[in-house]
Design a protein around this motif. Structure first.
Motif, mmCIF file in Angstrom:
data_model
loop_
_atom_site.group_PDB
_atom_site.id
_atom_site.type_symbol
_atom_site.label_atom_id
_atom_site.label_comp_id
_atom_site.label_asym_id
_atom_site.label_seq_id
_atom_site.Cartn_x
_atom_site.Cartn_y
_atom_site.Cartn_z
ATOM 1 N N VAL A 54 -8.283 6.936 9.163
ATOM 2 C CA VAL A 54 -7.014 7.400 8.579
ATOM 3 C C VAL A 54 -6.144 6.211 8.188
ATOM 4 N N ILE A 55 -6.047 5.228 9.058
ATOM 5 C CA ILE A 55 -5.199 4.062 8.798
ATOM 6 C C ILE A 55 -5.673 3.306 7.567
ATOM 7 N N ALA A 57 -7.424 4.469 5.071
ATOM 8 C CA ALA A 57 -7.176 5.309 3.893
ATOM 9 C C ALA A 57 -5.703 5.224 3.493
ATOM 10 N N PHE A 58 -4.811 5.332 4.472
ATOM 11 C CA PHE A 58 -3.377 5.226 4.181
ATOM 12 C C PHE A 58 -3.016 3.837 3.666
ATOM 13 N N ALA A 59 -3.611 2.790 4.234
ATOM 14 C CA ALA A 59 -3.320 1.423 3.783
ATOM 15 C C ALA A 59 -3.784 1.220 2.341
ATOM 16 N N MET A 61 -4.007 3.581 0.073
ATOM 17 C CA MET A 61 -3.027 4.310 -0.745
ATOM 18 C C MET A 61 -1.719 3.528 -0.840
ATOM 19 N N ALA A 62 -1.270 2.961 0.277
ATOM 20 C CA ALA A 62 -0.020 2.196 0.282
ATOM 21 C C ALA A 62 -0.115 0.994 -0.644
ATOM 22 N N TRP A 133 6.178 4.237 4.120
ATOM 23 C CA TRP A 133 5.893 5.365 5.010
ATOM 24 C C TRP A 133 4.404 5.456 5.340
ATOM 25 N N LEU A 134 3.564 5.180 4.349
ATOM 26 C CA LEU A 134 2.117 5.235 4.571
ATOM 27 C C LEU A 134 1.633 4.187 5.573
ATOM 28 N N LEU A 135 2.409 3.136 5.763
ATOM 29 C CA LEU A 135 2.018 2.065 6.691
ATOM 30 C C LEU A 135 2.508 2.298 8.125
ATOM 31 N N PRO A 137 1.803 4.721 10.355
ATOM 32 C CA PRO A 137 0.744 4.964 11.347
ATOM 33 C C PRO A 137 -0.002 3.685 11.735
ATOM 34 N N TYR A 138 -0.160 2.775 10.798
ATOM 35 C CA TYR A 138 -0.845 1.507 11.047
ATOM 36 C C TYR A 138 -0.086 0.687 12.090
#
Length: 160
Positions: A54-55, A57-59, A61-62, A133-135, A137-138
């Motif tokens: 998940v991290i 994938a979000f990174a 996207m970020a 915001w996407l970062l 969770p990281y």
């Protein structure tokens, strides 16, 4: 979607996969790791793979969202550089902890990793709130990892 507009998406995904594969390749959950006393509150082992998937994938996207929102060519270059440096630090932590078997050194390095994520959040957040915001969770997961790393050092040290 035009072919040219897909190139940044492909590159962001590839970069995330390279960092994830690098860290996964270096991670050795063999006898040495299994012998370490873990804190009682550590998450179950299966959660690590889910969280990192998940991290990353979000990174990815970020990085794409920030790169597209960057107001100048220099800002876009900075986004790429900051994410590349962060990826290097991410893989370096795995190298120090698992391959060099020095959780004490990894504990020092995780501070640099955490700061690099904080810098990404602040820098990208200046022109892209969604990227920042996407970062989150990281940085949250690395905070947990740092606490686990600290506990491992306390429960198992000294190393070396």
């Amino acid at each position: 979607m035009h072919r040219e507009s897909m190139l940044p998406v492909i590159l962001a995904a590839m970069a995330a996969l390279i960092v994830a594969a690098g860290g996964a390749t270096i991670t050795d959950l063999g006898p040495w790791y299994q012998s370490l006393t873990q804190p009682a509150w550590a998450p179950p082992g299966w959660l690590y793979g889910v969280a990192w998937t998940v991290i990353f994938a979000f990174a990815a996207m970020a990085s794409l969202v920030a790169w597209r929102a960057a107001p100048t060519r220099n800002a876009r270059t900075n986004v790429i550089g900051l994410f590349a440096f962060n990826g290097f630090l991410n893989v370096l932590w795995s190298l120090l902890f698992f391959r060099v078997q020095r959780p004490d050194w990894a504990l020092i390095e995780v501070a640099a990793l955490w700061l690099s994520i904080a810098l990404l959040i602040v820098y990208c957040g200046r022109f892209s709130k969604p990227a920042a915001w996407l970062l989150l969770p990281y940085i949250g997961w690395v905070s947990v990892a740092a606490a686990i790393n600290y506990a491992v050092v306390q429960l198992n040290g000294p190393f070396g």
